[in-house]
Scaffold this motif. Structure first.
Motif, PDB file in Angstrom:
ATOM      1  N   PHE A 118      75.443 -53.870  27.489  1.00  0.00           N
ATOM      2  CA  PHE A 118      75.295 -52.739  27.819  1.00  0.00           C
ATOM      3  C   PHE A 118      74.471 -52.238  28.867  1.00  0.00           C
ATOM      4  N   GLY A 119      73.089 -52.754  28.741  1.00  0.00           N
ATOM      5  CA  GLY A 119      72.124 -52.442  29.649  1.00  0.00           C
ATOM      6  C   GLY A 119      72.470 -53.094  31.176  1.00  0.00           C
ATOM      7  N   SER A 120      72.996 -54.229  31.180  1.00  0.00           N
ATOM      8  CA  SER A 120      73.459 -54.782  32.408  1.00  0.00           C
ATOM      9  C   SER A 120      74.597 -54.105  33.065  1.00  0.00           C
ATOM     10  N   GLN A 121      75.324 -53.668  32.277  1.00  0.00           N
ATOM     11  CA  GLN A 121      76.590 -53.204  33.090  1.00  0.00           C
ATOM     12  C   GLN A 121      76.173 -51.252  33.278  1.00  0.00           C
ATOM     13  N   ILE A 122      75.254 -50.970  32.847  1.00  0.00           N
ATOM     14  CA  ILE A 122      74.778 -49.434  33.379  1.00  0.00           C
ATOM     15  C   ILE A 122      73.836 -49.388  34.386  1.00  0.00           C
ATOM     16  N   GLY A 123      73.334 -50.823  34.828  1.00  0.00           N
ATOM     17  CA  GLY A 123      72.600 -50.824  35.979  1.00  0.00           C
ATOM     18  C   GLY A 123      71.140 -50.771  35.734  1.00  0.00           C
ATOM     19  N   MET A 124      70.617 -51.260  34.474  1.00  0.00           N
ATOM     20  CA  MET A 124      69.529 -51.481  34.160  1.00  0.00           C
ATOM     21  C   MET A 124      68.752 -52.759  34.887  1.00  0.00           C
ATOM     22  N   THR A 125      67.367 -52.689  35.131  1.00  0.00           N
ATOM     23  CA  THR A 125      66.739 -53.822  35.809  1.00  0.00           C
ATOM     24  C   THR A 125      66.616 -54.758  34.332  1.00  0.00           C
ATOM     25  N   GLY A 146      72.022 -41.279  22.345  1.00  0.00           N
ATOM     26  CA  GLY A 146      72.132 -42.429  23.363  1.00  0.00           C
ATOM     27  C   GLY A 146      73.515 -42.047  24.227  1.00  0.00           C
ATOM     28  N   TRP A 147      74.393 -41.767  23.529  1.00  0.00           N
ATOM     29  CA  TRP A 147      75.791 -41.470  24.594  1.00  0.00           C
ATOM     30  C   TRP A 147      75.526 -40.081  25.485  1.00  0.00           C
ATOM     31  N   LEU A 148      74.791 -39.331  24.923  1.00  0.00           N
ATOM     32  CA  LEU A 148      74.617 -37.986  25.470  1.00  0.00           C
ATOM     33  C   LEU A 148      73.453 -38.152  26.676  1.00  0.00           C
ATOM     34  N   ALA A 149      72.577 -38.985  26.317  1.00  0.00           N
ATOM     35  CA  ALA A 149      71.519 -39.461  27.554  1.00  0.00           C
ATOM     36  C   ALA A 149      72.129 -40.136  28.554  1.00  0.00           C
ATOM     37  N   GLY A 150      73.185 -41.051  28.335  1.00  0.00           N
ATOM     38  CA  GLY A 150      73.885 -41.676  29.241  1.00  0.00           C
ATOM     39  C   GLY A 150      74.767 -40.943  30.305  1.00  0.00           C
ATOM     40  N   SER A 151      75.566 -39.645  29.466  1.00  0.00           N
ATOM     41  CA  SER A 151      76.535 -39.144  30.031  1.00  0.00           C
ATOM     42  C   SER A 151      75.907 -38.120  31.193  1.00  0.00           C
ATOM     43  N   GLY A 152      74.611 -38.110  31.063  1.00  0.00           N
ATOM     44  CA  GLY A 152      73.777 -37.183  31.897  1.00  0.00           C
ATOM     45  C   GLY A 152      73.034 -37.864  32.928  1.00  0.00           C
ATOM     46  N   MET A 153      73.024 -39.292  32.956  1.00  0.00           N
ATOM     47  CA  MET A 153      72.337 -39.973  33.831  1.00  0.00           C
ATOM     48  C   MET A 153      72.905 -40.492  35.017  1.00  0.00           C
ATOM     49  N   ALA A 154      72.138 -40.236  36.038  1.00  0.00           N
ATOM     50  CA  ALA A 154      72.585 -40.704  37.576  1.00  0.00           C
ATOM     51  C   ALA A 154      72.440 -42.019  37.606  1.00  0.00           C
ATOM     52  N   PRO A 155      71.408 -42.427  38.415  1.00  0.00           N
ATOM     53  CA  PRO A 155      70.875 -43.780  38.348  1.00  0.00           C
ATOM     54  C   PRO A 155      70.061 -43.931  36.878  1.00  0.00           C
ATOM     55  N   VAL A 156      69.783 -45.263  36.564  1.00  0.00           N
ATOM     56  CA  VAL A 156      69.208 -45.443  35.165  1.00  0.00           C
ATOM     57  C   VAL A 156      67.848 -45.177  35.274  1.00  0.00           C
ATOM     58  N   GLY A 157      67.201 -45.369  36.572  1.00  0.00           N
ATOM     59  CA  GLY A 157      65.786 -44.933  36.563  1.00  0.00           C
ATOM     60  C   GLY A 157      65.369 -43.626  36.222  1.00  0.00           C
ATOM     61  N   GLY A 158      66.635 -42.673  36.076  1.00  0.00           N
ATOM     62  CA  GLY A 158      66.317 -41.122  35.902  1.00  0.00           C
ATOM     63  C   GLY A 158      65.573 -40.761  34.560  1.00  0.00           C
ATOM     64  N   GLY A 196      67.332 -39.918  31.981  1.00  0.00           N
ATOM     65  CA  GLY A 196      67.780 -40.379  30.663  1.00  0.00           C
ATOM     66  C   GLY A 196      67.174 -41.620  30.222  1.00  0.00           C
ATOM     67  N   LEU A 197      66.414 -42.217  30.724  1.00  0.00           N
ATOM     68  CA  LEU A 197      65.964 -43.811  30.407  1.00  0.00           C
ATOM     69  C   LEU A 197      65.334 -43.682  28.974  1.00  0.00           C
ATOM     70  N   TRP A 198      64.371 -42.697  28.935  1.00  0.00           N
ATOM     71  CA  TRP A 198      63.784 -42.698  27.695  1.00  0.00           C
ATOM     72  C   TRP A 198      64.278 -42.150  26.498  1.00  0.00           C
ATOM     73  N   PRO A 199      65.170 -41.125  26.735  1.00  0.00           N
ATOM     74  CA  PRO A 199      66.094 -40.851  25.485  1.00  0.00           C
ATOM     75  C   PRO A 199      66.965 -42.135  25.174  1.00  0.00           C
ATOM     76  N   LEU A 200      67.244 -43.000  26.119  1.00  0.00           N
ATOM     77  CA  LEU A 200      68.008 -44.106  25.725  1.00  0.00           C
ATOM     78  C   LEU A 200      67.009 -45.099  24.812  1.00  0.00           C
TER      79      LEU A 200
END
Length: 430
Positions: free
Chosen positions: A224-231, A280-292, A294-298
């Motif tokens: 999951f982390g790899s596919q959403i662009g996390m480092t 987690g789902w709501l945090a992701g739906s509002g995230m543009a880049p992962v570094g935004g 929404g990372l900490w709610p995840l």
């Protein structure tokens, strides 16, 4: 506690090293699989392969130990596991990785059986609870520490896989040099699923669902982390949070478990897990880049969702034992471990299919739905059976979902002994 640990410290050090290597490999599969271009569905099959091997190892290893002894089985499985970790970089194909994961799952299951047999033999009735608790903490710290080691290298190279192999290889030194011979492992024949379900419908169904949840978190979290662009560092932290929550929530859940209706606690913990997945789902739906932002709610969602999973496993074991006699517990332990393994095989497959069809953030709805089904079933069972009086329930002892039937049987025996001792103390306060 120091006196208790003085007799088993070498075993615990070895377990930490094994978990460092195995924990690295679990996350590396998601990281390197993304680099190799594997789909979520392919990585789900690879993930499930581990639990196919794990389930097979749980059945076959006791026979091997009875035939050739602990030391030979332990050393052989360790050698195969160390070689398998290096082979991932030599054969970057989904079919090859699936075979290797089946091998590693088989080896790890056998290693757990052998190590837990030594550990159980080194403990007495008075110290068994503390020894098993220390074992659980050592495993969890090893998995969390493994995520930190992943930040020291590049998943695109062979370095981290070699490092994991080295850790596994050296882990056997303190164990083999300190462990004394023990009797052959005697594991009770597992209770049939029909009899297990008849004795405890919630325990059986709950363990199956929890197997799905645990395997999805452990195996698909990095995907999951790899596919959403996390480092790589963010993925390592995300996976660490899934396991760190268990260290924090294990004690309060255990404390409540011996004081309230366990079904209510199962319902509440599962509902918290479902709610955290929604976060987690709501945090992701509002995230543009992962570094935004929404990372900490995840990370918080991972902490809570992972945090309730391990306590729920121990809670369901304790709840099941409440309705069994002491003679039935060993067979029930084998049945529950088998049921958990079945759930662990199917969970990642369902999650991988969903992520492949609906995108990576389908990871959260699948997890949340499984938690929610568990919560609803606990609520339903409350209307079907009266609660067991708190003073008649077995004691709670934290057991990791990765534990073999040896540790589960030992925990059940300890819980029954503790509960009986408490009842005798209440009947005879003098």
């Amino acid at each position: 506690m120091i006196q208790v640990l003085s007799g088993v410290w070498a075993l615990l050090v070895g377990i930490v090293l094994i978990m460092l290597g195995n924990g690295m490999h679990f996350t590396l599969i998601g990281l390197r699989g993304g680099i190799e271009g594997f789909s979520a569905a392919e990585l789900a099959v690879i993930t499930s392969g581990y639990f196919v091997g794990f389930l097979s190892g749980a059945r076959l290893t006791p026979r091997l130990i009875r035939r050739v002894g602990h030391v030979r089985v332990f050393a052989a499985l360790g050698s195969f596991m160390s070689a398998g970790l290096i082979a991932f970089t030599l054969l970057p194909e989904p079919w090859a990785w699936t075979i290797l994961r089946v091998l590693l799952g088989f080896c790890m299951s056998g290693i757990y059986v052998a190590a837990e047999s030594w550990l159980n033999n080194a403990a007495t009735n008075e110290t068994r609870g503390k020894v098993l608790s220390a074992y659980m903490i050592a495993q969890t710290l090893g998995i969390i520490g493994a995520q930190g080691l992943l930040t020291l290298g590049d998943a695109a190279t062979a370095g981290l896989f070699i490092g994991a192999s080295i850790l596994v290889s050296i882990s056997f030194a303190p164990i083999l040099l300190s462990a004394t011979p023990v009797p052959a492992v005697e594991v009770a024949r597992p209770m049939s699923l029909r009899d297990l379900f008849a004795g405890s419908p919630l325990g059986t169904a709950g363990i199956f669902l929890l197997g799905s949840i645990y395997a999805t978190q452990a195996g698909m979290g990095a995907v999951f982390g790899s596919q959403i662009g996390m480092t790589a560092s963010q993925i390592a932290l995300f996976v660490a949070m899934l396991f760190a929550g268990a260290l924090v929530l294990q004690y309060p859940v255990g404390w409540l478990s011996d004081r309230v209706d366990r079904r209510k606690l199962i319902f509440g913990a599962a509902l918290l897990g479902a709610t955290s997945c929604g976060l987690g789902w709501l945090a992701g739906s509002g995230m543009a880049p992962v570094g935004g932002g929404g990372l900490w709610p995840l990370m918080a969602a991972a902490f809570l969702a992972g945090g309730v999973t391990t306590p729920l496993y121990a809670l369901l074991l304790a709840y099941t034992n409440d309705f069994l006699s002491a003679e039935e517990m060993p067979a029930a332990s084998g049945g529950l471990v088998f049921t958990f393994g079945l759930g662990a095989i199917f969970g990642p497959l369902a999650t991988g299919w969903a992520m492949n069809g609906f995108g990576p953030f389908a990871f959260w709805p699948v997890l949340g739905a499984t938690f929610f089904v568990l919560a609803l079933y606990a609520l339903y069972r409350m209307s079907q059976r009266a609660a067991a009086p708190a003073e008649e329930t077995e004691s709670y002892l934290g057991v990791l979902p990765t534990a073999s039937v040896v540790a589960v049987e030992a925990a059940g025996a300890w819980a029954a002994e503790q509960a009986e001792a408490e009842r005798q103390a209440q009947d005879d306060p003098a």
